[in-house]
Design a protein around this motif. Structure first.
Motif, short mmCIF file in Angstrom:
data_model
loop_
_atom_site.label_atom_id
_atom_site.label_comp_id
_atom_site.label_asym_id
_atom_site.label_seq_id
_atom_site.Cartn_x
_atom_site.Cartn_y
_atom_site.Cartn_z
N LYS A 42 87.59 -54.23 25.28
CA LYS A 42 86.61 -55.01 25.09
C LYS A 42 87.06 -56.44 25.85
N LYS A 43 88.27 -56.53 25.60
CA LYS A 43 88.96 -58.09 26.20
C LYS A 43 88.84 -57.72 27.67
N PHE A 44 89.21 -56.82 28.11
CA PHE A 44 89.30 -56.57 29.74
C PHE A 44 87.76 -56.87 30.27
N MET A 45 86.87 -56.24 29.64
CA MET A 45 85.29 -56.38 29.96
C MET A 45 85.02 -57.64 29.79
N GLU A 46 85.19 -58.29 28.82
CA GLU A 46 84.79 -59.65 28.72
C GLU A 46 85.44 -60.60 29.65
N ARG A 47 86.81 -60.41 30.27
CA ARG A 47 87.32 -61.13 31.17
C ARG A 47 86.97 -60.87 32.57
N PHE A 48 86.39 -59.64 32.97
CA PHE A 48 86.08 -59.08 34.09
C PHE A 48 84.45 -59.78 34.15
N GLN A 49 83.90 -59.86 33.22
CA GLN A 49 82.54 -60.29 33.19
C GLN A 49 82.45 -61.87 33.45
N TYR A 50 83.56 -62.35 32.66
CA TYR A 50 83.68 -63.87 33.36
C TYR A 50 83.87 -64.14 34.79
N VAL A 51 84.76 -63.18 35.44
CA VAL A 51 84.98 -63.13 36.74
C VAL A 51 83.70 -62.90 37.56
N GLU A 52 82.88 -62.11 37.07
CA GLU A 52 81.63 -61.90 37.98
C GLU A 52 80.51 -63.22 37.69
N ARG A 53 80.55 -63.59 36.48
CA ARG A 53 79.97 -64.78 36.42
C ARG A 53 80.20 -65.95 37.16
N ASP A 87 78.31 -68.07 40.47
CA ASP A 87 78.27 -69.41 40.59
C ASP A 87 78.40 -69.90 41.84
N ILE A 88 79.52 -69.51 42.51
CA ILE A 88 80.02 -70.03 43.70
C ILE A 88 79.14 -69.08 44.79
N GLY A 89 78.27 -68.42 44.48
CA GLY A 89 77.64 -67.89 45.62
C GLY A 89 78.10 -66.51 46.13
N VAL A 132 92.53 -66.17 40.28
CA VAL A 132 91.80 -67.47 39.91
C VAL A 132 91.24 -67.54 38.71
N PHE A 133 90.18 -66.59 38.71
CA PHE A 133 89.20 -66.78 37.67
C PHE A 133 89.41 -65.80 36.34
N TRP A 134 90.27 -64.68 36.72
CA TRP A 134 90.87 -63.81 35.70
C TRP A 134 91.88 -64.75 34.89
#
Length: 261
Positions: free
Chosen positions: A219-230, A234-236, A249-251
């Motif tokens: 669950k922790k990995f998925m949440e972090r990876f989905q943050y990277v995706e978001r 955001d930066i297109g 960097v986002f990770w």
């Protein structure tokens, strides 16, 4: 909280609704134990998710779904004139009383370990040929390994100290690395299985549930990876357009945010 009378009334209401659905609903009328099986497994996993999240409201709902399935199976059993919900309840009551002689008999126990040993010995006296008979074949491998170890430990087949288990783990890791060097896939897989089995055993000695631990990491990995995706969105950019260094960097940002909560 509800009184015992209110609890029994609610359960009686559920039994009545089950009778009505089985008689009147086209979908419910068609179900068999075989068609319900995979749905029951799914509901159990959903309950497990809610427990991991410690979401009491969701746990309440998922328990209701599991309870419905129990009532459903009992209803089908009663239609076959094999058993009904009273038989189900009486059977588990009988088993609990028989396997808790320290409560309902004159057996003395010192601690939880004594209770577990008594439990396994009683099951053997009931006619089981092996302490491992109660481990379901269809359990996921990680959960099964943990249950196997708990079962054999219950009859005294166990290490004495955690450091002994850790040394065994180190031994298995060394053997695995040796097979990695040989690049023999079959032997590598066998040794890797030994490593996992030892890791699960060590977790048990540290009173860590390995299934819960791994699922929390998932669950922790998925949440972090989905943050990277978001952040990429955001930066297109798509992840495919980014370098590993840029994603990292986002990770690291996601890891920092974890520590804030």
């Amino acid at each position: 909280m509800n009184s015992r009378a209110a609890q029994l009334q609610a359960f009686d209401r559920l039994l009545t609704i089950m009778d009505e659905l089985r008689e009147q609903c086209p979908w419910d009328k068609k179900q068999t134990m075989q068609t319900l099986r995979h749905l029951t497994i799914e509901e159990t996993y959903e309950l497990g998710d809610a427990i991991l999240d410690n979401d009491l409201e969701e746990i309440k709902k998922e328990l209701g779904d599991v309870l419905l399935h129990i009532v459903f199976y009992a209803k089908i059993g009663s239609e076959a004139k094999s058993f009904d919900i009273a038989d189900v309840a009486n059977e588990i009551c009988k088993k609990l009383i028989h396997r808790h002689p320290h409560i309902y008999g004159d057996v003395k126990v010192k601690d939880e370990a004594d209770v577990k040993r008594n439990w396994e010995n009683i099951k053997l006296r009931e006619g089981k040929k092996s302490v491992l008979e109660g481990v379901p074949k269809s359990l996921p491998a990680l959960v099964k390994a943990n249950r196997i170890q708990e079962k054999v430990a219950g009859v005294g087949f166990d290490w004495e100290e955690p450091h002994q288990v850790f040394e065994k783990l180190r031994e298995e890791l060394a053997e695995f690395q040796q097979e990695v060097k040989s690049n023999h896939k079959e032997r590598m897989e066998a040794e890797f299985g030994d490593v996992l089995f030892s890791m699960i055993n060590y977790a048990r000695f540290l009173d860590i549930n390995p299934e819960n631990a791994l699922e929390r990491t998932n669950k922790k990995f998925m949440e972090r990876f989905q943050y990277v995706e978001r952040k990429a969105k955001d930066i297109g950019k798509s992840l495919q357009e980014m370098t590993l260094a840029e994603m990292d960097v986002f990770w690291e940002e996601a890891k920092t945010m974890d520590k804030r909560f």
